[in-house]
Design a protein around this motif. Structure first.
Motif, PDB file in Angstrom:
ATOM      1  N   GLU A 140      54.497  13.308  36.581  1.00 39.21           N
ATOM      2  CA  GLU A 140      54.573  14.025  35.322  1.00 39.21           C
ATOM      3  C   GLU A 140      56.195  14.196  35.176  1.00 39.21           C
ATOM      4  O   GLU A 140      56.438  14.121  33.977  1.00 39.21           O
ATOM      5  CB  GLU A 140      54.110  15.448  35.529  1.00 39.21           C
ATOM      6  CG  GLU A 140      52.360  15.222  35.327  1.00 39.21           C
ATOM      7  CD  GLU A 140      51.798  16.507  35.768  1.00 39.21           C
ATOM      8  OE1 GLU A 140      50.978  17.070  34.961  1.00 39.21           O
ATOM      9  OE2 GLU A 140      52.119  17.235  36.761  1.00 39.21           O
ATOM     10  N   VAL A 141      56.709  14.745  36.079  1.00 40.08           N
ATOM     11  CA  VAL A 141      58.284  14.603  35.944  1.00 40.08           C
ATOM     12  C   VAL A 141      59.105  13.270  35.594  1.00 40.08           C
ATOM     13  O   VAL A 141      59.564  13.561  34.508  1.00 40.08           O
ATOM     14  CB  VAL A 141      58.805  15.140  37.060  1.00 40.08           C
ATOM     15  CG1 VAL A 141      60.429  15.173  37.159  1.00 40.08           C
ATOM     16  CG2 VAL A 141      58.251  16.465  37.546  1.00 40.08           C
TER      17      VAL A 141
ATOM     18  N   ARG B 204      60.562  21.816  39.061  1.00 41.75           N
ATOM     19  CA  ARG B 204      59.237  21.614  38.174  1.00 41.75           C
ATOM     20  C   ARG B 204      58.296  21.048  39.524  1.00 41.75           C
ATOM     21  O   ARG B 204      57.107  21.581  39.513  1.00 41.75           O
ATOM     22  CB  ARG B 204      59.406  20.163  37.421  1.00 41.75           C
ATOM     23  CG  ARG B 204      59.902  20.775  36.220  1.00 41.75           C
ATOM     24  CD  ARG B 204      60.203  19.549  35.290  1.00 41.75           C
ATOM     25  NE  ARG B 204      61.085  19.968  34.050  1.00 41.75           N
ATOM     26  CZ  ARG B 204      60.519  20.729  32.984  1.00 41.75           C
ATOM     27  NH1 ARG B 204      59.401  20.972  33.132  1.00 41.75           N
ATOM     28  NH2 ARG B 204      61.262  21.194  32.042  1.00 41.75           N
ATOM     29  N   LEU B 205      58.608  20.268  40.549  1.00 44.59           N
ATOM     30  CA  LEU B 205      57.950  20.038  41.797  1.00 44.59           C
ATOM     31  C   LEU B 205      57.536  21.218  42.233  1.00 44.59           C
ATOM     32  O   LEU B 205      56.333  21.285  42.918  1.00 44.59           O
ATOM     33  CB  LEU B 205      58.841  19.183  42.607  1.00 44.59           C
ATOM     34  CG  LEU B 205      59.197  17.543  41.925  1.00 44.59           C
ATOM     35  CD1 LEU B 205      60.230  16.773  43.035  1.00 44.59           C
ATOM     36  CD2 LEU B 205      58.003  16.686  41.813  1.00 44.59           C
TER      37      LEU B 205
ATOM     38  N   GLY C 163      54.467  22.874  40.916  1.00 51.54           N
ATOM     39  CA  GLY C 163      53.123  22.358  40.837  1.00 51.54           C
ATOM     40  C   GLY C 163      53.273  20.944  39.908  1.00 51.54           C
ATOM     41  O   GLY C 163      52.115  20.659  39.524  1.00 51.54           O
ATOM     42  N   ALA C 164      54.358  20.469  39.676  1.00 47.56           N
ATOM     43  CA  ALA C 164      54.211  19.124  38.832  1.00 47.56           C
ATOM     44  C   ALA C 164      54.287  18.266  39.682  1.00 47.56           C
ATOM     45  O   ALA C 164      54.845  18.047  40.611  1.00 47.56           O
ATOM     46  CB  ALA C 164      55.519  18.956  37.962  1.00 47.56           C
ATOM     47  N   PHE C 165      53.665  17.315  39.284  1.00 49.48           N
ATOM     48  CA  PHE C 165      53.235  15.884  39.987  1.00 49.48           C
ATOM     49  C   PHE C 165      54.730  15.125  39.569  1.00 49.48           C
ATOM     50  O   PHE C 165      55.314  15.128  38.689  1.00 49.48           O
ATOM     51  CB  PHE C 165      52.342  14.964  39.213  1.00 49.48           C
ATOM     52  CG  PHE C 165      50.831  15.601  39.952  1.00 49.48           C
ATOM     53  CD1 PHE C 165      50.578  15.701  41.391  1.00 49.48           C
ATOM     54  CD2 PHE C 165      49.725  15.907  39.329  1.00 49.48           C
ATOM     55  CE1 PHE C 165      49.432  16.187  41.713  1.00 49.48           C
ATOM     56  CE2 PHE C 165      48.599  16.213  39.462  1.00 49.48           C
ATOM     57  CZ  PHE C 165      48.445  16.352  40.789  1.00 49.48           C
ATOM     58  N   GLU C 166      55.122  14.201  40.756  1.00 50.83           N
ATOM     59  CA  GLU C 166      56.178  13.349  40.339  1.00 50.83           C
ATOM     60  C   GLU C 166      55.866  12.605  39.324  1.00 50.83           C
ATOM     61  O   GLU C 166      57.009  12.513  38.583  1.00 50.83           O
ATOM     62  CB  GLU C 166      55.991  12.279  41.763  1.00 50.83           C
ATOM     63  CG  GLU C 166      57.347  11.490  41.916  1.00 50.83           C
ATOM     64  CD  GLU C 166      57.195  10.557  42.956  1.00 50.83           C
ATOM     65  OE1 GLU C 166      56.475  11.251  44.308  1.00 50.83           O
ATOM     66  OE2 GLU C 166      57.486   9.599  43.154  1.00 50.83           O
TER      67      GLU C 166
ATOM     68  N   ALA D  21      62.875  12.803  41.817  1.00 53.22           N
ATOM     69  CA  ALA D  21      61.622  13.148  42.221  1.00 53.22           C
ATOM     70  C   ALA D  21      61.121  12.573  43.545  1.00 53.22           C
ATOM     71  O   ALA D  21      59.768  13.103  43.560  1.00 53.22           O
ATOM     72  CB  ALA D  21      60.704  12.394  40.818  1.00 53.22           C
ATOM     73  N   ARG D  22      61.437  11.655  44.239  1.00 55.18           N
ATOM     74  CA  ARG D  22      60.978  11.284  45.353  1.00 55.18           C
ATOM     75  C   ARG D  22      61.146  12.191  46.400  1.00 55.18           C
ATOM     76  O   ARG D  22      60.809  12.168  47.613  1.00 55.18           O
ATOM     77  CB  ARG D  22      61.467   9.823  45.734  1.00 55.18           C
ATOM     78  CG  ARG D  22      60.863   8.922  44.627  1.00 55.18           C
ATOM     79  CD  ARG D  22      60.364   7.616  45.081  1.00 55.18           C
ATOM     80  NE  ARG D  22      59.732   6.898  44.247  1.00 55.18           N
ATOM     81  CZ  ARG D  22      60.044   5.627  43.837  1.00 55.18           C
ATOM     82  NH1 ARG D  22      61.211   5.440  44.281  1.00 55.18           N
ATOM     83  NH2 ARG D  22      59.401   5.038  43.069  1.00 55.18           N
ATOM     84  N   LEU D  23      62.218  12.944  46.339  1.00 53.15           N
ATOM     85  CA  LEU D  23      62.731  14.043  47.570  1.00 53.15           C
ATOM     86  C   LEU D  23      61.691  15.082  47.667  1.00 53.15           C
ATOM     87  O   LEU D  23      60.759  15.475  46.557  1.00 53.15           O
ATOM     88  CB  LEU D  23      64.007  14.886  46.988  1.00 53.15           C
ATOM     89  CG  LEU D  23      65.393  13.936  46.635  1.00 53.15           C
ATOM     90  CD1 LEU D  23      66.109  14.562  46.214  1.00 53.15           C
ATOM     91  CD2 LEU D  23      65.618  13.273  47.764  1.00 53.15           C
TER      92      LEU D  23
END
Lengths: 240, 401
Positions: free
Chosen positions: B321-322, B312-313, B316-319, B390-392
Motif C-alpha cells: 500500500e505504501v 504508515r507501516l 498498519g499499512a501494508f508494504e 518499505a522493506r525495513l
C-alpha cells in the motif's frame, strides 16, 4: 485474517526467553537477555528501568514493530515470529495501537487527517472515518484543533493527537513509549488521567514505558527492567 | 484499495506543495527544452529542404579557384565572358548560362540610400534563377551590348528607395554610376541562407565590368540544365571544356569548380542537421539537469519520507500500500509535469516558428521520448528510495536519520 482462539486458555500476551541483539561479533549489543513476561487482557502495565535497560526494545517487540533475535512472542496464543510480514501488519492494523515517544505524526497534515490515517488503512468509509476521528479528538480533549498541523500544536497537544490516532481504531492493546517524556507535570497528569480512563472505561489493555515513578503509579502493575532482564514485577497497591 | 491509495497519494502531493512544485518544475524544464529545440531544429531543416527543392536541382555553378573550402583563396585566372559563351555553345543540354559578378554597394535615390547587392549579368540570369519581371521590362540587346546605364531592382530595394512612389524610369545612383530603373523583379522572399533575395539590383554585365569592377572578369557562371537532361553529364562536360580552355595538363588539378545544387543542398541540410543535433544535445543536457533536480529533491526528502513510511507501516499499512502510494505520487507528479512541459514547449515552438519564420513541424517521437524520460526519472527517484524504506522493519524506518 488470522484466526485467534477466543478461549481463555491462552494468555493475552506472552514472552518466553526473548532476546534482542543489535550488531554482531565484538560489537554486539545485547538489549534483551531473555525476557519471560505475561500480560492479561485489561491490565495497565508500567514498564520502568534506566536508559539502556531494554524497556523500549521490549515494547517495540510487543507492538510488532521489531522482531526478537531469539525467543517466542505469543499474542493470544499465536506465535508472532511465525507470521508473515503482512500478517504482522494485519495484527498491527486491527489489534494494536502505538503512541511513540516522539509522537511521529505526519508533518503538514491536520490533526484530524493524522487521526484518520489508520482508519483509511482499515477501509473505513469517509463519513464513518470523520465521525470516529472527531470522537477520538473529543476524547483527548482537543475539539476545535481539528485543522491544526503538528507544527501548530504544542508538545502536549501533539502527544494527545498521537494518543487519539492510537485509540481511534479501538485497539485491543495500546502501547505507549514514554507518553509524558516531553511534557510538564500538569500536562503529564492530563495524559495519564486520559490513559487511565481508557483502561477503565473502554477496557483497553495498556503497556506504557516510563521512567517517572509518579506516572508509573497510575498503572496497576509495574515491571522493572535492568540490563535486558526483568528485575521486578509487582502489582501496585494503589487503584485509580 | 485503489481509491484509498490514490487518495493518500494526492493528499501527500497537496500537503507538500513546495516539493511537488519543484519536482514538476524539473520535469517541465527538461521536457520543454528538448521538445522546443528539436521542433525548431526540425522546422529549420524542413524549410531548407523545401527551399532547395523550389530552387530546382538542375542548377550548376561554375566558379574559378580550387576547391579549398569556404575561403577559396587560390590565385588563379578568373573567367571572361567568352567562357560562358563557350559553355552555351559547346555543351549540349544546357538551358541557359548567366554570367554573374556582384558586390555590395550603396544605392541612392534622392535623400534615401540603401546598401544592396549589385549584380552584373544578362537576361539569362532571370531564367537561371527562376525569376520574372513584375513590371517594366528586361534588358534590350543593345543595352546589354553597349553596357547601358539601366537597372532592374528587387522589391526590397524599390520599397526602401521609392516607398509607394512609381519608380520606373527614375534614375538611381550606384556609387558613381547613375542608372535608370527599367524593371521591378517579382518578390521571392528569403533564401535558404536567410538572405533577402529581393535585396538586389541587376545591371548589364558589361556595365558592371566597365563602371563598377573596372575589369573584364566574371566572378562565376550560373548554368541551368535542360529539364530531363542529366546534370551529372552537363557537369562533366563543363569540366572537360573548362580544362581544355584553361590549358590544364592531365596531371593538373582543376583550378575551377563546377558545383551541383544537389551538393550545395546536401551541404546546407547537413549544416542544419548538425545544428539540430547540437541543439538537441543542449536540450538533452537540460533534460538531464532537470532529472538531477528531481533526483535531488527526492533524495533530500528521503529522511522525512522514510520516517513517513515508518509511521504508515507502524499504524498498519501494508508494504504494497505504501509503495503503491509512492508510485502513484511519482507518476502523477511526473505526468503532470510532462504534460505542462509538452503544452509549454508546443506553444513556445509555434511562437518561435512564427518569429524565426520556419515551419512548425510536430515531432511526435521527441515528445514521447522526452515525456518517457522525465517520467522515468520521476518514478525511479520517487519510487526506489521508498522501496528501500518499505522493506525495513517499521522501527528501523522510524529511527532513520
Amino acid at each position: 485474517m488470522i484466526a485467534f482462539s477466543q478461549t481463555e486458555n491462552h494468555p493475552f500476551i506472552e514472552l518466553k526467553g526473548v532476546t534482542k541483539v543489535y550488531g554482531t561479533g565484538q560489537a554486539a549489543m545485547h538489549a534483551l537477555r531473555g525476557i519471560d513476561l505475561r500480560i492479561d487482557e485489561g491490565e495497565f502495565v508500567a514498564v520502568m528501568g534506566p536508559s539502556g535497560s531494554g524497556k523500549s526494545t521490549c515494547l517495540n517487540i510487543l507492538a510488532c514493530l521489531d522482531t526478537p533475535t531469539t525467543g517466542i512472542y505469543k499474542f493470544k496464543g499465536i506465535e508472532v515470529g511465525k507470521l508473515t510480514r503482512s500478517q504482522r501488519t494485519r495484527l498491527r492494523r486491527f489489534y494494536l495501537g502505538f503512541v511513540f515517544q516522539g509522537y511521529n505524526l505526519l508533518n503538514r497534515t491536520s490533526a484530524l487527517d493524522n487521526i484518520e490515517l489508520p482508519l483509511i488503512y482499515r477501509r473505513i468509509s469517509a463519513i464513518e472515518r470523520r465521525k470516529r476521528a472527531i470522537n477520538a479528538l473529543e476524547t483527548v480533549g482537543l475539539r476545535g484543533w481539528e485543522s491544526h498541523t503538528p507544527g501548530e500544536l504544542s508538545g502536549g497537544q501533539q502527544q494527545r493527537v498521537a494518543i487519539a490516532r492510537a485509540i481511534v481504531t479501538e485497539p485491543a492493546i495500546l502501547f505507549a513509549d514514554e507518553p509524558t517524556g516531553n511534557l510538564d507535570t500538569a500536562r503529564s497528569r492530563e495524559i495519564m488521567d486520559l490513559l487511565s480512563a481508557l483502561n477503565q472505561n473502554q477496557g483497553i489493555t495498556i503497556v506504557m514505558v516510563t521512567h517517572e515513578p509518579d506516572m508509573a503509579a497510575y498503572a496497576k502493575r509495574t515491571i522493572h527492567f535492568l540490563d535486558g532482564l526483568v528485575e521486578s514485577d509487582e502489582q501496585n497497591g494503589r487503584a485509580i | 484499495m485503489w481509491w484509498n491509495t490514490i487518495l493518500l497519494a494526492l493528499r501527500e502531493i497537496k500537503r507538500n506543495v513546495m516539493r511537488s512544485v519543484l519536482t514538476i518544475l524539473g520535469i517541465v524544464i527538461g521536457v520543454g527544452a528538448v521538445i522546443t529545440m528539436v521542433t525548431i531544429g526540425g522546422g529549420a531543416t524542413a524549410q531548407v529542404k523545401e527551399q532547395i527543392s523550389s530552387m530546382g536541382s538542375n542548377l550548376l555553378m561554375v566558379t574559378p579557384g580550387k576547391r579549398l573550402g569556404p575561403g577559396q583563396s587560390s590565385n588563379v585566372a578568373l573567367f571572361k565572358l567568352n567562357d560562358g559563351e563557350a559553355i552555351a555553345r559547346d555543351v549540349s543540354s544546357i538551358a541557359a548560362v548567366a554570367p554573374v559578378s556582384s558586390q555590395s554597394l550603396k544605392a541612392i535615390f534622392g535623400n534615401q540610400n540603401w546598401s544592396t547587392q549589385v549584380t552584373g549579368s544578362d537576361n539569362q540570369y532571370f531564367k537561371v534563377t527562376n525569376r520574372s519581371i513584375k513590371s517594366g521590362r528586361q534588358f534590350s540587346d543593345s543595352e546589354l551590348r553597349s553596357g547601358a546605364a539601366v537597372c532592374i531592382v528587387g522589391e526590397t530595394v524599390r520599397k526602401k528607395l521609392f516607398g509607394g512612389q512609381e519608380s520606373l524610369g527614375l534614375n538611381i545612383r550606384l556609387e558613381k554610376l547613375s542608372c535608370q530603373v527599367i524593371g521591378i523583379l517579382e518578390a521571392k522572399g528569403q533564401s535558404t541562407m536567410g538572405m533577402d533575395q529581393d535585396d538586389i539590383v541587376v545591371i548589364p554585365i558589361r556595365t558592371y565590368q566597365r563602371r563598377i569592377s573596372g575589369n573584364q572578369d566574371v566572378a562565376m557562371f550560373q548554368v541551368s540544365v535542360q529539364q530531363g537532361a542529366s546534370t551529372d553529364k552537363a557537369q562533366r562536360d563543363i569540366q572537360l571544356l573548362m580544362r581544355e580552355r584553361r590549358h590544364l595538363s592531365p596531371s593538373d588539378d582543376d583550378n575551377f569548380n563546377v558545383m551541383d545544387m544537389k551538393e550545395i543542398a546536401k551541404m546546407l541540410t547537413g549544416t542544419t542537421q548538425l545544428l539540430t543535433a547540437l541543439l538537441s544535445a543542449v536540450a538533452a543536457v537540460s533534460l538531464l539537469v532537470g532529472g538531477i533536480g528531481i533526483m535531488n529533491i527526492m533524495l533530500v526528502s528521503v529522511t522525512e519520507r522514510t520516517r513517513e513510511i515508518g509511521i504508515r507501516l507502524a499504524i498498519g499499512a501494508f508494504e504494497r500500500e505504501v509503495l503503491m502510494q509512492f508510485l502513484v505520487e511519482a507518476v502523477v507528479l511526473s505526468s503532470f509535469g510532462g504534460l505542462i512541459g509538452i503544452v509549454l514547449a508546443l506553444s513556445a515552438s509555434v511562437w518561435l516558428a512564427g518569429v524565426l519564420r520556419v515551419p512548425f513541424v510536430f515531432n511526435a517521437g521527441i515528445v514521447v521520448i522526452a515525456f518517457l524520460f522525465s517520467a522515468a526519472v520521476g518514478v525511479i527517484f520517487g519510487y526506489f528510495p521508498a522501496l528501500k524504506a518499505a522493506r525495513l522493519d517499521p522501527i528501523e524506518a522510524l529511527r532513520y536519520e
